[in-house]
Design a protein around this motif. Structure first.
Motif, short mmCIF file in Angstrom:
data_model
loop_
_atom_site.label_atom_id
_atom_site.label_comp_id
_atom_site.label_asym_id
_atom_site.label_seq_id
_atom_site.Cartn_x
_atom_site.Cartn_y
_atom_site.Cartn_z
N VAL A 67 0.88 -1.17 0.00
CA VAL A 67 0.00 0.00 0.00
C VAL A 67 0.92 1.23 0.00
O VAL A 67 2.14 1.08 -0.02
N TYR A 68 0.37 2.41 0.02
CA TYR A 68 1.20 3.60 0.21
C TYR A 68 1.47 3.78 1.70
O TYR A 68 0.53 3.85 2.49
N GLY A 69 2.73 3.79 2.05
CA GLY A 69 3.08 3.88 3.46
C GLY A 69 3.95 5.08 3.77
O GLY A 69 4.62 5.63 2.89
N HIS A 71 6.59 5.81 6.94
CA HIS A 71 7.22 5.47 8.21
C HIS A 71 7.90 6.75 8.69
O HIS A 71 9.02 7.05 8.31
N LEU A 80 0.85 13.60 10.63
CA LEU A 80 1.19 13.35 9.24
C LEU A 80 -0.03 12.77 8.51
O LEU A 80 -0.40 13.20 7.42
N PHE A 84 -2.36 14.40 5.46
CA PHE A 84 -2.59 13.58 4.27
C PHE A 84 -4.09 13.46 3.99
O PHE A 84 -4.57 13.70 2.87
N ARG A 88 -6.38 14.62 0.89
CA ARG A 88 -6.73 13.43 0.09
C ARG A 88 -7.88 12.66 0.74
O ARG A 88 -7.71 11.51 1.20
N GLY B 260 2.64 15.22 5.41
CA GLY B 260 1.54 14.33 5.01
C GLY B 260 0.80 14.85 3.80
O GLY B 260 0.48 14.10 2.87
N PHE B 263 3.05 14.41 0.79
CA PHE B 263 3.06 12.98 0.44
C PHE B 263 1.80 12.65 -0.37
O PHE B 263 1.83 11.85 -1.30
N GLY B 264 0.70 13.34 -0.05
CA GLY B 264 -0.55 13.15 -0.78
C GLY B 264 -0.54 13.79 -2.16
O GLY B 264 -1.51 13.68 -2.89
N SER B 290 13.19 11.67 3.54
CA SER B 290 12.15 10.99 2.77
C SER B 290 11.93 11.66 1.41
O SER B 290 11.11 11.22 0.63
N THR B 292 10.49 14.42 0.67
CA THR B 292 9.13 14.93 0.54
C THR B 292 9.20 16.45 0.44
O THR B 292 9.71 17.10 1.36
N ALA B 412 5.81 8.62 -6.75
CA ALA B 412 4.47 8.05 -6.97
C ALA B 412 3.50 8.73 -6.02
O ALA B 412 3.79 8.87 -4.83
N ILE B 413 2.38 9.19 -6.54
CA ILE B 413 1.39 9.85 -5.71
C ILE B 413 0.33 8.82 -5.33
O ILE B 413 -0.18 8.10 -6.20
N PRO B 414 0.03 8.69 -4.03
CA PRO B 414 -0.96 7.71 -3.59
C PRO B 414 -2.20 7.73 -4.48
O PRO B 414 -2.70 8.80 -4.84
N GLY B 419 2.90 2.43 -8.09
CA GLY B 419 4.01 2.97 -7.31
C GLY B 419 3.96 2.81 -5.82
O GLY B 419 4.46 3.65 -5.09
N TYR B 420 3.38 1.70 -5.31
CA TYR B 420 3.37 1.57 -3.85
C TYR B 420 4.77 1.71 -3.32
O TYR B 420 5.70 1.12 -3.84
N TYR B 421 4.90 2.44 -2.27
CA TYR B 421 6.20 2.50 -1.59
C TYR B 421 5.94 3.01 -0.20
O TYR B 421 4.87 3.56 0.10
N THR B 422 6.91 2.82 0.68
CA THR B 422 6.82 3.39 2.00
C THR B 422 7.89 4.47 2.12
O THR B 422 9.09 4.18 2.03
N ALA B 423 7.43 5.71 2.25
CA ALA B 423 8.36 6.80 2.47
C ALA B 423 8.98 6.59 3.85
O ALA B 423 8.31 6.15 4.77
N ASP B 424 10.25 6.91 3.98
CA ASP B 424 10.91 6.55 5.22
C ASP B 424 11.95 7.56 5.67
O ASP B 424 12.68 8.12 4.87
N LEU B 426 14.03 6.43 7.91
CA LEU B 426 15.17 5.53 8.09
C LEU B 426 15.98 5.60 6.81
O LEU B 426 15.42 5.75 5.73
#
Lengths: 276, 574
Positions: A67-69, A71, A80, A84, A88, B260, B263-264, B290, B292, B412-414, B419-424, B426
């Motif tokens: 999914v779109y994540g 962290h 956050l 979002f 959205r 957030g 990211f959207g 990240s 962003t 990738a825009i939700p 383009g699923y991904y986890t912005a991080d 880390l």
């Protein structure tokens, strides 16, 4: 593209290939599977889900789903996620947190997220300990539990997230148990379906630092709580609970905060205001 | 006075109408076809403290402070001592005050200024419901020769909702004030009016307009002086252009909400001041790590800690540059004047979006809360857009942080299926998977740094004024002190000096090589409003200048005036 409109989604379709960093036997594995089951039961397209987390064992979960994540930072997942969601509203927004992340460092955001009552699902994976930093007491840790950091126990009363959520304006307040995956999937499904801010506190044993929590499965009661719209009744049930009751304590239909986005003007219209 | 330039100041108890009088005069000057610059000064009191304004008027664009006031009007002398630097009175000043309120303060008795006493209590008594500040407007207007029609026009423009009666009473009082003192010859008779497109705009409004022009769609903020005006400007407007403003519970929430929103897929920003920027530090690093896009406008006030909440200082520079843990390359911009607040904020939105990074715009209380009549600021076309994963493209293996030639990866825009991904926050691999390997760390550090340093920022990085003669000296400055530094340098150059000036807008990444080249073989002087010389040390550390360079510093809220900048330059060049 793996999600054809004609093909229904199974829990497996939501799980990513990444292997969780959690310890063998960790309650969080069951929550991951219950979440995937709930998403499949609702048939939400993967790309329409935003799973936002903070820092801690729990917060690793976004990467384990396709999914779109995000962290993000320790304690800051809720803001956050609300930013979002504000922009959205089309996305299904789920926030994953733990007892330290959500109730300690993120405590202020928790109160205000309840107040705003945005259409967001908040899953708190509560193992009553800081696991990632290797066993320190959290706000939900029993005051007598001894650890290196608190050799005599914390001697500080525990935090009751359900009370705080109810008092702060959350419109869905529930408790689940990682060890009862089927009931948990149902609770997660209800929480996602609920229009408004849903707190689902999930008791999830930490087998490494709190091995005594393995006994929880003997103590937890299976969906024994009857949902109510009555605030005072819900408050009573939460207050009386020893922490082993599960189910929806409170669910009510109240106004949800969501900014309305309209396009009635152009930026150039505003420039006229400055003309001498 | 002189050089077609008149400076006015007004002081009095908060609520006595100091700011209203200043605003009406500013507008009237605009209506007469001239330019003006209104700065306000107040203590920390919410209501009822001392307040003052300065208003500099010219037939050419003006945004500098005057060395002294030509005319000062005291509605009363409440707390005037605390403005003695900001509102400088000298032997050449004409001081007019309401003797029905106070006597002349001792500190002004022997400065040699012309003193005029008026009794406004008596005048107010003659016109029912009139207020002392209206008579003051009339008196000041008569002293400079500002036509009454321009003032009447302002009243109609400002008080569209107050009704004819208020306007009539006020104007009646203004007219009485106008005739109260002996008529002097008009000081602006020979000025050339300009009726081209001009704006009456504050710096914080300008910043808000720049954000709108840049395409900001989401703002989350927590109230803080002196930045709140930006959010108050945006709140009713953004919602009409498809955007939203969220009131955060604190600055930690505000910046995370911004991340957030971004990211959207929507350009997002916050506005804050020093203490808020401190609280945001951790999340600023998250935006960087990240990748962003995020815009933070920081309207500086005096620090550290709660500091001087209502007063200006250029001392959040170090924090904006170095406030994050780890190595977090990002962009820091600074507007030089009110018009710059529009364009630099717009540029900031574009840079954040195009380079998928954090941009901090460093404005300050003076830039933000001053209001001026300026030439209309034309919209710019920077052509800076976020690079996103297109619905048409198909990615077999989408890598959020893929290495590309320009080091910026398609985002990738939700909602996008590929383009699923986890912005991080880390450290991660190019695919976004958390990784603590030295290889991935170095690769991503380089990516985040190179995308900023390899970018061509064009000419906007600095305002460079070169003397027509071969120069032997150069001044380096930034931010709101620029307008007075410029005035000082241009004036000295007409006196036979040959001095260049660089005012830096792009503070990070610093164009060190360009600055070094411009400074070659010249006496270098760095001017800034701080105590420790943050900008001087930054330029020195980056190799842009040498240790032989001189530094002129003055902490806020003291104002760097043209004459003292000139005195400093002359001393260095001796």
């Amino acid at each position: 593209m793996k999600n054809g409109a004609d093909k229904s989604l199974s829990p497996k379709d939501y799980l990513s290939k990444a292997h969780p960093i959690w310890c063998p036997g960790c309650g969080h594995f069951f929550i991951l599977r219950a979440l995937a089951t709930a998403l499949a039961s609702l048939q939400i397209p993967n790309e329409d889900i935003g799973l936002i987390s903070g820092i801690g064992c729990s917060s690793r979960i976004p990467a384990y789903l396709d999914v779109y994540g995000f962290h993000g930072l320790h304690g800051r997942a809720l803001p956050l996620a609300q930013g979002f969601k504000a922009i959205r509203p089309d996305m299904t927004v789920i926030v994953a947190s733990g007892d330290g992340d959500g109730y300690s460092i993120g405590g202020n955001h928790f109160i205000h997220a309840c107040r705003r009552n945005m259409n967001i699902t908040y899953l708190v994976m509560d193992n009553e300990v800081y696991g990632m930093t290797k066993g320190q007491p959290s706000p939900t840790t029993d005051p007598t539990w001894k650890s290196k950091l608190a050799p005599h126990g914390t001697n500080i009363r525990t935090f009751n997230p359900l009370q705080v959520a109810l008092a702060s304006g959350a419109s869905f307040v529930a408790r689940g148990f990682a060890g009862d995956q089927k009931s948990l999937a149902q609770l997660i499904t209800s929480a996602i379906q609920h229009e408004g801010f849903s707190l689902l506190e999930i008791k999830s044993p930490c087998v490494t630092f709190r091995p005594e929590e393995k006994e929880w499965h003997k103590k937890m009661r299976k969906l024994n709580i009857q949902s109510t719209e009555d605030f005072m009744k819900a408050a009573g049930n939460i207050y009386k609970s020893d922490g082993f009751d599960t189910g929806i304590f409170y669910q009510v239909d109240t106004p949800v905060y969501q900014p309305s986005l309209s396009n009635e003007k152009m930026v150039t219209d505003f420039e006229k205001e400055f003309e001498v | 006075m002189g050089n077609n330039h008149i400076s006015i100041s007004i002081s009095g108890l908060g609520g006595s109408g100091v700011l209203t009088a200043g605003s009406i005069l500013l507008k009237s000057v605009g209506n007469s076809g001239f330019y003006a610059y209104l700065s306000r000064f107040s203590g920390p009191q919410i209501r009822g403290g001392e307040s003052a304004i300065t208003l500099n008027i010219s037939d050419k664009p003006i945004e500098s402070f005057a060395d002294y006031s030509d005319f000062h009007f005291a509605l009363d002398w409440h707390g005037f001592e605390s403005f003695s630097d900001e509102v400088p009175l000298a032997d050449k000043s004409c001081i007019i005050f309401d003797k029905s309120k106070d006597t002349l303060p001792e500190m002004l008795q022997n400065i040699g200024a012309e003193i005029i006493e008026v009794n406004l209590k008596e005048q107010v008594g003659k016109i029912k419901e009139s207020r002392a500040n209206a008579f003051a407007i009339g008196i000041l207007a008569s002293q400079i020769g500002l036509p009454l029609e321009s003032i009447l026009k302002s009243l109609h423009q400002i008080w569209t909702k107050k009704g004819e009666e208020t306007i009539n009473i006020t104007f009646q009082a203004i007219k009485v004030g106008y005739d109260l003192l002996d008529n002097k010859p008009s000081l602006i008779e020979n000025w050339t009016p300009n009726f081209q497109a001009r704006w009456n705009i504050s710096g914080n409004e300008a910043c808000g307009l720049g954000a709108l022009r840049g395409g900001i769609k989401f703002v989350a903020a927590y109230p803080i002086t002196p930045a709140t005006d930006i959010v108050e400007y945006l709140s009713p407007r953004l919602e009409k252009v498809g955007g939203a403003v969220m009131i955060a519970e604190d600055e930690l929430a505000a910046i995370n909400m911004v991340i957030g929103g971004s990211f959207g897929g929507k350009p997002s920003m916050t506005a804050t001041s020093g203490p808020g920027l401190s609280l945001m530090s951790e999340a600023l690093g998250l935006a960087v790590a990240s990748e962003t896009p995020a815009l933070v406008v920081n309207v500086m006030r005096g620090g550290p800690s709660t500091g001087l909440p209502t007063k200006s200082e250029q001392t959040d520079l170090n924090q904006a540059l170095f406030g994050m843990h780890g190595e977090a390359p990002h962009i820091v911009l600074a507007p030089l004047n009110i018009a710059d607040n529009v364009t630099i904020t717009q540029w900031g939105v574009g840079l954040a979006e195009a380079l998928q990074t954090l941009v901090i715009v460093l404005s300050d209380q003076r830039l933000g809360q001053s209001r001026a009549i300026i030439d209309a600021v034309p919209a710019k076309e920077y052509g800076l857009k976020r690079k996103v994963v297109d619905d048409e493209e198909s990615y077999k293996f989408y890598e959020r942080y893929a290495l590309t030639e320009e080091y910026v990866s398609p985002m990738a825009i939700p909602g996008n299926k590929d383009g699923y991904y986890t912005a991080d926050g880390l450290e991660h691999t190019s695919a976004g998977t958390p990784s603590s390997s030295a290889f991935d760390h170095q690769q991503q550090l380089k990516k985040r740094e190179e995308k900023l340093t390899a970018f061509d920022y064009g000419d906007e990085w600095a305002e460079i004024l070169q003397s027509t003669q071969a120069s032997t000296a150069i001044i380096l400055t930034w931010g709101s002190v620029y307008t007075n530094v410029k005035e000082a340098v241009l004036d000295l150059n007409t006196q036979g000096y040959a001095i260049d000036l660089i005012a830096v807008r792009l503070l990070m990444p610093l164009h060190s090589k360009d600055i070094e080249a411009l400074c070659q073989n010249k006496k270098v002087m760095v001017v800034e409003q701080s105590y420790s010389g943050q900008f001087y040390h930054y330029c020195l550390g980056r190799g842009a200048i040498e240790a032989t360079a001189s530094s002129l510093v003055k902490p806020g809220p003291l104002v760097l005036k043209t004459d003292e900048i000139q005195a400093f330059i002359k001393e260095v060049l001796l």
